[in-house]
Write an enzyme that holds these catalytic residues in place. Sequence first.
Site, PDB file in Angstrom:
ATOM      1  N   GLY A 173       0.829  -1.190   0.000  1.00  0.00           N
ATOM      2  CA  GLY A 173       0.000   0.000   0.000  1.00  0.00           C
ATOM      3  C   GLY A 173       0.863   1.239   0.000  1.00  0.00           C
ATOM      4  O   GLY A 173       2.084   1.164   0.243  1.00  0.00           O
ATOM      5  N   ASN A 174       0.250   2.373  -0.272  1.00  0.00           N
ATOM      6  CA  ASN A 174       0.981   3.635  -0.245  1.00  0.00           C
ATOM      7  C   ASN A 174      -0.002   4.784  -0.171  1.00  0.00           C
ATOM      8  O   ASN A 174      -1.112   4.710  -0.676  1.00  0.00           O
ATOM      9  CB  ASN A 174       1.904   3.778  -1.476  1.00  0.00           C
TER      10      ASN A 174
ATOM     11  N   SER B  69       9.361   3.219  -2.446  1.00  0.00           N
ATOM     12  CA  SER B  69       8.964   1.864  -2.846  1.00  0.00           C
ATOM     13  C   SER B  69       9.564   0.789  -1.939  1.00  0.00           C
ATOM     14  O   SER B  69      10.763   0.820  -1.629  1.00  0.00           O
ATOM     15  CB  SER B  69       9.417   1.618  -4.288  1.00  0.00           C
ATOM     16  N   GLY B  70       8.736  -0.151  -1.506  1.00  0.00           N
ATOM     17  CA  GLY B  70       9.220  -1.360  -0.845  1.00  0.00           C
ATOM     18  C   GLY B  70       9.808  -1.188   0.535  1.00  0.00           C
ATOM     19  O   GLY B  70      10.431  -2.118   1.060  1.00  0.00           O
TER      20      GLY B  70
ATOM     21  N   SER C 194       7.260   5.098  -4.656  1.00  0.00           N
ATOM     22  CA  SER C 194       6.364   3.944  -4.842  1.00  0.00           C
ATOM     23  C   SER C 194       6.229   3.581  -6.313  1.00  0.00           C
ATOM     24  O   SER C 194       6.161   4.452  -7.178  1.00  0.00           O
ATOM     25  CB  SER C 194       4.984   4.289  -4.280  1.00  0.00           C
ATOM     26  N   SER C 195       6.164   2.273  -6.593  1.00  0.00           N
ATOM     27  CA  SER C 195       5.994   1.830  -7.978  1.00  0.00           C
ATOM     28  C   SER C 195       4.670   2.316  -8.570  1.00  0.00           C
ATOM     29  O   SER C 195       4.493   2.338  -9.779  1.00  0.00           O
ATOM     30  CB  SER C 195       6.100   0.307  -8.063  1.00  0.00           C
ATOM     31  N   ASP C 196       3.732   2.732  -7.714  1.00  0.00           N
ATOM     32  CA  ASP C 196       2.439   3.231  -8.193  1.00  0.00           C
ATOM     33  C   ASP C 196       2.410   4.745  -8.340  1.00  0.00           C
ATOM     34  O   ASP C 196       1.339   5.342  -8.492  1.00  0.00           O
ATOM     35  CB  ASP C 196       1.334   2.789  -7.222  1.00  0.00           C
TER      36      ASP C 196
ATOM     37  N   HIS D  47      -3.633   3.946  -1.828  1.00  0.00           N
ATOM     38  CA  HIS D  47      -3.799   2.681  -2.548  1.00  0.00           C
ATOM     39  C   HIS D  47      -3.435   1.556  -1.592  1.00  0.00           C
ATOM     40  O   HIS D  47      -2.383   1.589  -0.969  1.00  0.00           O
ATOM     41  CB  HIS D  47      -2.876   2.657  -3.764  1.00  0.00           C
TER      42      HIS D  47
ATOM     43  N   HIS E  73      -4.017  -2.981  -0.848  1.00  0.00           N
ATOM     44  CA  HIS E  73      -4.545  -4.274  -1.285  1.00  0.00           C
ATOM     45  C   HIS E  73      -5.341  -4.873  -0.123  1.00  0.00           C
ATOM     46  O   HIS E  73      -5.170  -6.047   0.209  1.00  0.00           O
ATOM     47  CB  HIS E  73      -3.415  -5.198  -1.713  1.00  0.00           C
TER      48      HIS E  73
ATOM     49  N   ASP F  10     -23.826   6.669   3.652  1.00  0.00           N
ATOM     50  CA  ASP F  10     -23.244   7.794   4.382  1.00  0.00           C
ATOM     51  C   ASP F  10     -22.029   8.349   3.639  1.00  0.00           C
ATOM     52  O   ASP F  10     -21.601   9.478   3.886  1.00  0.00           O
ATOM     53  CB  ASP F  10     -22.807   7.358   5.794  1.00  0.00           C
TER      54      ASP F  10
ATOM     55  N   HIS G 233      -7.014  -5.775  -9.651  1.00  0.00           N
ATOM     56  CA  HIS G 233      -5.975  -5.121  -8.889  1.00  0.00           C
ATOM     57  C   HIS G 233      -6.483  -4.875  -7.452  1.00  0.00           C
ATOM     58  O   HIS G 233      -6.547  -5.840  -6.689  1.00  0.00           O
ATOM     59  CB  HIS G 233      -5.555  -3.839  -9.621  1.00  0.00           C
TER      60      HIS G 233
ATOM     61  N   TYR H 135     -24.586  15.972  10.162  1.00  0.00           N
ATOM     62  CA  TYR H 135     -23.759  15.031  10.909  1.00  0.00           C
ATOM     63  C   TYR H 135     -22.510  15.757  11.397  1.00  0.00           C
ATOM     64  O   TYR H 135     -21.973  16.610  10.684  1.00  0.00           O
ATOM     65  CB  TYR H 135     -23.369  13.852  10.022  1.00  0.00           C
TER      66      TYR H 135
END
Lengths: 233, 233, 233, 233
Positions: free
Chosen positions: B29-30, B46-47, B75-77, B96, B98, B121, B172, B230
Site C-alpha cells: 500500500g501507499n 517503494s518497498g 512507490s511503484s504506483d 492505494h 490491497h 453515508d 488489482h 452530521y
Amino acid sequence: MSAYKTIKQEAYEANIKLPELGLVLFTFGNASAADRDKGVFAIKPSGVAYDDLKVEDMVIVDFEGQTVEGSMRPSSDTKTHAVLYKEWSSIGGIVHTHSTYGTAWAQAQLDIPIYGTTHADYLAGDVPCAPVMSDEMIKGNYEYETGYQIVNCFKDKSISPEEVEMMIVANHAPFTWGKDADKAVHNSAVLEEIAKMAWLTQSINLNVPRLKDSLIEKHYKRKHGDDSYYGQP
Amino acid sequence: MSAYKTIKQEAYEANIKLPELGLVLFTFGNASAADRDKGVFAIKPSGVAYDDLKVEDMVIVDFEGQTVEGSMRPSSDTKTHAVLYKEWSSIGGIVHTHSTYGTAWAQAQLDIPIYGTTHADYLAGDVPCAPVMSDEMIKGNYEYETGYQIVNCFKDKSISPEEVEMMIVANHAPFTWGKDADKAVHNSAVLEEIAKMAWLTQSINLNVPRLKDSLIEKHYKRKHGDDSYYGQP
Amino acid sequence: MSAYKTIKQEAYEANIKLPELGLVLFTFGNASAADRDKGVFAIKPSGVAYDDLKVEDMVIVDFEGQTVEGSMRPSSDTKTHAVLYKEWSSIGGIVHTHSTYGTAWAQAQLDIPIYGTTHADYLAGDVPCAPVMSDEMIKGNYEYETGYQIVNCFKDKSISPEEVEMMIVANHAPFTWGKDADKAVHNSAVLEEIAKMAWLTQSINLNVPRLKDSLIEKHYKRKHGDDSYYGQP
Amino acid sequence: MSAYKTIKQEAYEANIKLPELGLVLFTFGNASAADRDKGVFAIKPSGVAYDDLKVEDMVIVDFEGQTVEGSMRPSSDTKTHAVLYKEWSSIGGIVHTHSTYGTAWAQAQLDIPIYGTTHADYLAGDVPCAPVMSDEMIKGNYEYETGYQIVNCFKDKSISPEEVEMMIVANHAPFTWGKDADKAVHNSAVLEEIAKMAWLTQSINLNVPRLKDSLIEKHYKRKHGDDSYYGQP
C-alpha cells in the site's frame, strides 16, 4: 560456541515470527535456515511452544535428515525440509505452517487460482497443490516422501523453486521457501493472504476468470528479474 | 530544511496509519499528500517496511511523475497518483491498498453494490470497479495508464471524484482519495468495511435489492452538502 | 457541577466500550443513558472520535429530542433514542452500532434466526428486523420515524422491549437496549456474535431447522424470570 | 488453607486462558479441574466475568454435582461436568465454550468432517455431534441429561473419551476434555481451528472427500501411542 550460530539465530527469528504474523496456533509450524557451505540447516525442535523457544534449542541437521548438533528432537517434519534442501540447491530457508486459509485450500485439494495482482507480484501462476500421497508413500518414510511429493509436483508442472516459492500439499498444509528463512516466512504470510482473497473472490463471483497473461507478466516482472523496478535499487 | 515539510509529514502519518487500521500486509500500500500551490506531492518510497519508514524518506514528485526531491525511488504506483492529481484538481490525498475484502471485489471484477446506510453515508451509488485494462495499456506505460483507467471509468459513469472518493480497479485493488491524505486513509478503511458487509449481505440473501433511492439520498445528504447535519458545525 | 453527572459518566463509559469490543469503526455508533426521574438522557456528541471523547462532552437531551445541556450537537441518531425512551418506559440505556455481521443481516432484510442456545440465553425468538421504511417516513422526520419503525415492529410482532432487547432495522443496522447503558452495550456484542454464528450456521447447513421450543424455553428461563439460576443470587 | 488449592489454581488458570485464546465472549464458557483421589472438581462460579475472577472463587463440587466448598454458585453447566467426570474415569479436566465456529457446526447439527492432517493430529475421525436432546431430557434435569447425551453419543459411536477428546452438542456448543484442565483448554482451541478450516474447505470445494484412512492413521499415530514421535521424548 556453536559453529552454527548464524543459522540458529536466523531459524529462531523466523520461527518466532510465525505466531506474530498469525500463521500458527500452538506449535503448528516450523521454520529452518540452511548453511550451504556446511551442508546443514537449523530447525525448530519438535513440539516446543514458541514462547518457550530459545536460540540454542535449534537443532542442526544435515541434508540426509541426520542430527549433527543439539540435544532435542528436531521437528517431526525435518525430513521434508532435508529433501527440499537436498533437491533444490538454490533455497536457503523453508517454512511449514498450518495457516487457516492456506490449509483450507490444501484440504479442498485445489490449486489456489491466480485472480489478481497481489498474487502476480509473487508468482506467475496458480499456487500449486501437490496431489494426495499414495498409501505406499504414507505408510513408508512419510515425511521424507512428503518432500519428494513436493519436488515431483514441481517437476510434473515444469516449474522451478526459484519461480514459485510456495505450494500446498493436498490434505496437509502450506510449504514455502526462499533465499533465506526470513523470505520463507514472508512468503508464508503472502500465501495465507492470497488464499483468503481467492476464497473470497470465488465466494463473490464463482465464474470469474483467472488473471490474464499480460497482467501476470507485468506484475511478476515489476518485482522479479533484470527489469524489476519495485523497491530500492 | 525541505520546502515540503508539511506534505512529507502528512504523507508519513497517512502511510503509518495503514497497518494500524489493518489495511496492508507488509508493504502492500501507499499514501500520498499533495501541495497544490507547489504542484507536487509527497509519497512513500517503494518497498520500505512501514516500521522502518521515516518522515524524511518521503519522496517529492510532480504531477508528471518526475521526482523533485528525495534520494529514494518513489512507490511503484507513483505515476497512478500523478495522473489522478493532474486530472482531478480538487483532491489533496490518495491512498492505494490491497486490503482483503476490497481486493476480493476487484478480483471478482464487480462494482460493490450499495446495500445499506453505512455505504450511503459515504457515496450515493455502488463503489465503481474500473474494467480490466487492455493488453496495450498493460504493456505500455502501465502505472500511468492505470491512472487513466480510473479517470475514464469516472467519465464513462458520469461521476465526479468529489461525489465518490473510492473505487476499485479490476484484478488489482482499491484506490481512495479526499481533500487530504488523512481523509483518503479514512475512505480506505470505509471501503474495506462496506466491501466486507456487501459480501456478507449477498452470502445471507443473494437476491436482496440495492438500497432504494430515498434512503440513499437521505443518508448521503446527512453527511454531505449545505443541509448536512452530521458532526459538529 | 452538572445535575446529570451520573448519566454523563454512564453514557461515556458505554460509548468508549464500543470500539474496545470491536463493534464500531471510526464514529459509527452511539450509546445513551437515561435518568427517568429527570426525564432526560445523556448521549454522545455527533461525529466525535471515541479517542477524543470526554465525559463532559456528553449532551443532555429530553425525551422529545430537545437539547437540555451541552454545547455540542448530539448524535444524528438522537431522535431515535428519544422515541424509544418515550415509548418504552422500562429501558434505561440504548446503543446503536453498525457492527459488521448485525449490519449484514439488516442489509439482507431478514430476521436473525434462532439456531442455538447462545441466542436463546438472551431472547426466545428470532432477532426481529424492522421492514424497510416508507419513502414518506424517510423524507420526513427521518430519525424520529426510525424510532417509530422500531416501536411499531415490536407492536406488530407482539413482543415487548423487556423480552427482546435487540433488533435490526432493514438496510440500516442494529439497535439494542437494556435497564442501563452497560446492559445495552453487552446486548450489542451478543447480537453481533449470534449474527455471525447464524450466518455461519446457514453457510454450513442451509436447511437446518430453527431451535425447538423446549430448548428455547429452557435456556431463556435459565437466565430470565423467577426461576432463573444463571449467575450469582 | 483449602485442601483443594491445587485444582483451584489449575481451574483458575484454565478459565482465564479462554478469553486469551479468543474462545469466549463475556462469560460464555467454563473450565474445571478434577482431583480423582478426593472425588471432586474445581469449577468457575456462574456468571462471573473472567477479568474479575480470583483463584479462591473456584467452587469445589463432587461427582454428583453437590457443592463441597465455596460460597458462590458454581457454573450453570456444573452437572454436565459432574456426569462426565463420573462416567469417564480417565479425564482430569473439562472445558465448555460457545466458540464461534464450533458453535456454528453444533447449530448446523453436523459432525465436523475430518478433512486434513491438522484434524488427524488430534483425532482419528469426525468431531462427533451429539443429536438434539429429547423434550423429556430438556424439561427434566437438563444439565445432568446433557452429560448423558454426550456419554451416550460416544457409546453409540463406539468411541472412547481417550481417543476423542472433543465433541459438540447439537444446538448448543463444544465440550472438550483431557488428562488435565490445561489439555482441555488446548483441545478447545484446536476444535475451534479445525471447525473453521472444515467450514472453509467445504466453502471452497463442497464435494471434497474426507481424509483417507492411511493419512488419518499416520498422523494420529505421530502424536499418540507407543510409536509416537512428535514432541520431546
